[in-house]
Write a protein that holds these residues in place. Structure first.
Motif, PDB file in Angstrom:
ATOM      1  N   ASN A 221       0.823  -1.212   0.000  1.00 28.66           N
ATOM      2  CA  ASN A 221       0.000   0.000   0.000  1.00 28.66           C
ATOM      3  C   ASN A 221       0.857   1.262   0.000  1.00 28.66           C
ATOM      4  OD1 ASN A 221      -2.340  -1.513   0.034  1.00 28.66           O
ATOM      5  ND2 ASN A 221      -2.562  -1.421   2.258  1.00 28.66           N
ATOM      6  N   VAL A 222       1.915   1.257   0.773  1.00 31.29           N
ATOM      7  CA  VAL A 222       2.811   2.407   0.816  1.00 31.29           C
ATOM      8  C   VAL A 222       3.437   2.627  -0.557  1.00 31.29           C
ATOM      9  CG1 VAL A 222       4.998   3.260   1.783  1.00 31.29           C
ATOM     10  CG2 VAL A 222       3.270   2.278   3.291  1.00 31.29           C
ATOM     11  N   GLN A 223       3.830   1.549  -1.231  1.00 26.59           N
ATOM     12  CA  GLN A 223       4.420   1.685  -2.559  1.00 26.59           C
ATOM     13  C   GLN A 223       3.414   2.260  -3.557  1.00 26.59           C
ATOM     14  OE1 GLN A 223       5.817  -2.305  -3.280  1.00 26.59           O
ATOM     15  NE2 GLN A 223       7.866  -1.838  -2.513  1.00 26.59           N
ATOM     16  N   GLN A 224       2.147   1.838  -3.463  1.00 26.79           N
ATOM     17  CA  GLN A 224       1.123   2.381  -4.358  1.00 26.79           C
ATOM     18  C   GLN A 224       0.923   3.871  -4.122  1.00 26.79           C
ATOM     19  OE1 GLN A 224      -2.378   0.016  -3.789  1.00 26.79           O
ATOM     20  NE2 GLN A 224      -1.692  -1.591  -5.191  1.00 26.79           N
ATOM     21  N   VAL A 225       0.882   4.290  -2.868  1.00 24.56           N
ATOM     22  CA  VAL A 225       0.724   5.708  -2.551  1.00 24.56           C
ATOM     23  C   VAL A 225       1.915   6.503  -3.066  1.00 24.56           C
ATOM     24  CG1 VAL A 225       0.642   7.366  -0.638  1.00 24.56           C
ATOM     25  CG2 VAL A 225      -0.793   5.334  -0.582  1.00 24.56           C
ATOM     26  N   MET A 226       3.107   5.943  -2.900  1.00 23.32           N
ATOM     27  CA  MET A 226       4.307   6.639  -3.390  1.00 23.32           C
ATOM     28  C   MET A 226       4.259   6.787  -4.910  1.00 23.32           C
ATOM     29  SD  MET A 226       6.191   7.422  -0.780  1.00 23.32           S
ATOM     30  CE  MET A 226       7.825   7.650  -1.415  1.00 23.32           C
ATOM     31  N   ARG A 227       3.828   5.759  -5.618  1.00 22.97           N
ATOM     32  CA  ARG A 227       3.720   5.839  -7.075  1.00 22.97           C
ATOM     33  C   ARG A 227       2.678   6.880  -7.486  1.00 22.97           C
ATOM     34  NH1 ARG A 227       2.629   0.204  -7.749  1.00 22.97           N
ATOM     35  NH2 ARG A 227       4.376  -0.656  -6.659  1.00 22.97           N
ATOM     36  N   HIS A 228       1.603   6.978  -6.719  1.00 22.58           N
ATOM     37  CA  HIS A 228       0.533   7.918  -7.028  1.00 22.58           C
ATOM     38  C   HIS A 228       1.028   9.367  -6.951  1.00 22.58           C
ATOM     39  CE1 HIS A 228      -3.520   9.537  -7.292  1.00 22.58           C
ATOM     40  NE2 HIS A 228      -3.296  10.238  -6.182  1.00 22.58           N
ATOM     41  N   PHE A 229       1.864   9.661  -5.971  1.00 22.91           N
ATOM     42  CA  PHE A 229       2.320  11.027  -5.770  1.00 22.91           C
ATOM     43  C   PHE A 229       3.579  11.385  -6.553  1.00 22.91           C
ATOM     44  CE2 PHE A 229      -0.332  10.557  -1.951  1.00 22.91           C
ATOM     45  CZ  PHE A 229      -1.147  11.657  -2.149  1.00 22.91           C
ATOM     46  N   GLN A 230       4.182  10.419  -7.190  1.00 21.54           N
ATOM     47  CA  GLN A 230       5.351  10.727  -8.002  1.00 21.54           C
ATOM     48  C   GLN A 230       4.914  11.378  -9.306  1.00 21.54           C
ATOM     49  OE1 GLN A 230       7.393   7.022  -8.526  1.00 21.54           O
ATOM     50  NE2 GLN A 230       8.630   7.285  -6.684  1.00 21.54           N
ATOM     51  N   LYS A 231       5.740  12.253  -9.817  1.00 23.98           N
ATOM     52  CA  LYS A 231       5.435  12.888 -11.092  1.00 23.98           C
ATOM     53  C   LYS A 231       5.595  11.843 -12.194  1.00 23.98           C
ATOM     54  CE  LYS A 231       6.937  17.565 -10.050  1.00 23.98           C
ATOM     55  NZ  LYS A 231       7.860  18.632 -10.440  1.00 23.98           N
ATOM     56  N   PRO A 232       4.640  11.776 -13.085  1.00 24.76           N
ATOM     57  CA  PRO A 232       4.822  10.839 -14.194  1.00 24.76           C
ATOM     58  C   PRO A 232       5.946  11.344 -15.090  1.00 24.76           C
ATOM     59  CG  PRO A 232       2.849  12.141 -14.520  1.00 24.76           C
ATOM     60  CD  PRO A 232       3.383  12.488 -13.155  1.00 24.76           C
ATOM     61  N   GLU A 233       6.704  10.411 -15.579  1.00 23.17           N
ATOM     62  CA  GLU A 233       7.811  10.805 -16.451  1.00 23.17           C
ATOM     63  C   GLU A 233       7.269  11.210 -17.804  1.00 23.17           C
ATOM     64  OE1 GLU A 233      11.092   8.172 -16.759  1.00 23.17           O
ATOM     65  OE2 GLU A 233      11.029   7.667 -14.637  1.00 23.17           O
ATOM     66  N   GLU A 234       7.714  12.349 -18.288  1.00 25.54           N
ATOM     67  CA  GLU A 234       7.295  12.832 -19.600  1.00 25.54           C
ATOM     68  C   GLU A 234       8.257  12.273 -20.633  1.00 25.54           C
ATOM     69  OE1 GLU A 234       7.100  17.060 -19.590  1.00 25.54           O
ATOM     70  OE2 GLU A 234       5.729  17.121 -17.886  1.00 25.54           O
ATOM     71  N   PRO A 235       7.723  11.903 -21.799  1.00 23.65           N
ATOM     72  CA  PRO A 235       8.644  11.409 -22.826  1.00 23.65           C
ATOM     73  C   PRO A 235       9.559  12.551 -23.261  1.00 23.65           C
ATOM     74  CG  PRO A 235       6.431  11.637 -23.710  1.00 23.65           C
ATOM     75  CD  PRO A 235       6.353  11.908 -22.240  1.00 23.65           C
ATOM     76  N   PRO A 236      10.768  12.242 -23.625  1.00 24.90           N
ATOM     77  CA  PRO A 236      11.692  13.323 -24.000  1.00 24.90           C
ATOM     78  C   PRO A 236      11.216  14.028 -25.266  1.00 24.90           C
ATOM     79  CG  PRO A 236      12.671  11.172 -24.426  1.00 24.90           C
ATOM     80  CD  PRO A 236      11.368  10.939 -23.720  1.00 24.90           C
ATOM     81  N   LYS A 237      11.296  15.326 -25.252  1.00 25.53           N
ATOM     82  CA  LYS A 237      10.881  16.125 -26.404  1.00 25.53           C
ATOM     83  C   LYS A 237      12.026  16.156 -27.410  1.00 25.53           C
ATOM     84  CE  LYS A 237       7.850  19.154 -23.803  1.00 25.53           C
ATOM     85  NZ  LYS A 237       7.581  20.539 -23.420  1.00 25.53           N
ATOM     86  N   PRO A 238      11.664  16.051 -28.688  1.00 32.15           N
ATOM     87  CA  PRO A 238      12.734  16.143 -29.680  1.00 32.15           C
ATOM     88  C   PRO A 238      13.264  17.572 -29.712  1.00 32.15           C
ATOM     89  CG  PRO A 238      10.611  16.005 -30.759  1.00 32.15           C
ATOM     90  CD  PRO A 238      10.375  15.823 -29.295  1.00 32.15           C
ATOM     91  N   PRO A 239      14.528  17.737 -29.982  1.00 29.23           N
ATOM     92  CA  PRO A 239      15.070  19.095 -30.006  1.00 29.23           C
ATOM     93  C   PRO A 239      14.452  19.877 -31.161  1.00 29.23           C
ATOM     94  CG  PRO A 239      16.715  17.523 -30.760  1.00 29.23           C
ATOM     95  CD  PRO A 239      15.525  16.742 -30.283  1.00 29.23           C
ATOM     96  N   GLN A 240      14.133  21.104 -30.884  1.00 27.18           N
ATOM     97  CA  GLN A 240      13.540  21.942 -31.925  1.00 27.18           C
ATOM     98  C   GLN A 240      14.642  22.499 -32.813  1.00 27.18           C
ATOM     99  OE1 GLN A 240      11.129  24.935 -30.146  1.00 27.18           O
ATOM    100  NE2 GLN A 240       9.467  23.516 -29.722  1.00 27.18           N
ATOM    101  N   ASP A 241      14.331  22.519 -34.073  1.00 26.93           N
ATOM    102  CA  ASP A 241      15.275  23.053 -35.044  1.00 26.93           C
ATOM    103  C   ASP A 241      15.262  24.572 -34.931  1.00 26.93           C
ATOM    104  OD1 ASP A 241      16.992  23.426 -37.111  1.00 26.93           O
ATOM    105  OD2 ASP A 241      15.546  22.900 -38.688  1.00 26.93           O
ATOM    106  N   PRO A 242      16.393  25.194 -34.663  1.00 26.08           N
ATOM    107  CA  PRO A 242      16.409  26.645 -34.506  1.00 26.08           C
ATOM    108  C   PRO A 242      16.065  27.383 -35.815  1.00 26.08           C
ATOM    109  CG  PRO A 242      18.630  25.795 -34.408  1.00 26.08           C
ATOM    110  CD  PRO A 242      17.713  24.619 -34.464  1.00 26.08           C
TER     111      PRO A 242
END
Length: 127
Positions: free
Chosen positions: A100-121
């Motif tokens: 249960n503690v692990q589930q609560v910890m997962r709930h409050f963690q920030k979801p990882e965002e997929p890496p954004k491709p670098p923008q072409d200047p």
């Protein structure tokens, strides 16, 4: 055992474990360790003077003791008192609680965002 410490010191310490009231008297300031040690050296361990300080539940004084001072029989008696069913229930409850503690910890963690491709200047230039 340390080579620089006399064997009598270790014997005296075991004597004190069998006579805990002597330890209490020193802590209360009624006697000193030196007084007790000298009396022990002169009178010996079996003198009647020590009878009033002797522990009542001494089982076998010649048993081998481990480094913590507990005899093998006292350790075995403690193990015999453990109820395996209760121990299993408590371990199961602890495991569930940790889940249960692990589930609560997962709930409050920030979801990882997929890496954004670098923008072409130079994306504003369309050549």
């Amino acid at each position: 055992m340390n080579g620089s410490t006399p064997e009598s010191i270790y014997e005296f310490r075991e004597f004190l474990y069998r006579h805990p009231d002597l330890i209490r008297e020193v802590r209360a300031g009624k006697q000193t360790w030196n007084q007790i040690y000298q009396d022990w050296m002169v009178l010996g361990e079996e003198h009647e003077h020590w009878d009033s300080y002797r522990m009542d539940d001494v089982s076998v004084p010649d048993e081998k003791k481990d480094s913590t001072g507990h005899t093998l029989s006292s350790v075995l008696s403690i193990i015999e008192q453990i109820n395996i069913d209760d121990l299993q229930k408590q371990i199961s409850q602890f495991s569930g609680m940790m889940g249960n503690v692990q589930q609560v910890m997962r709930h409050f963690q920030k979801p990882e965002e997929p890496p954004k491709p670098p923008q072409d200047p130079f994306s504003f230039r369309r050549f």
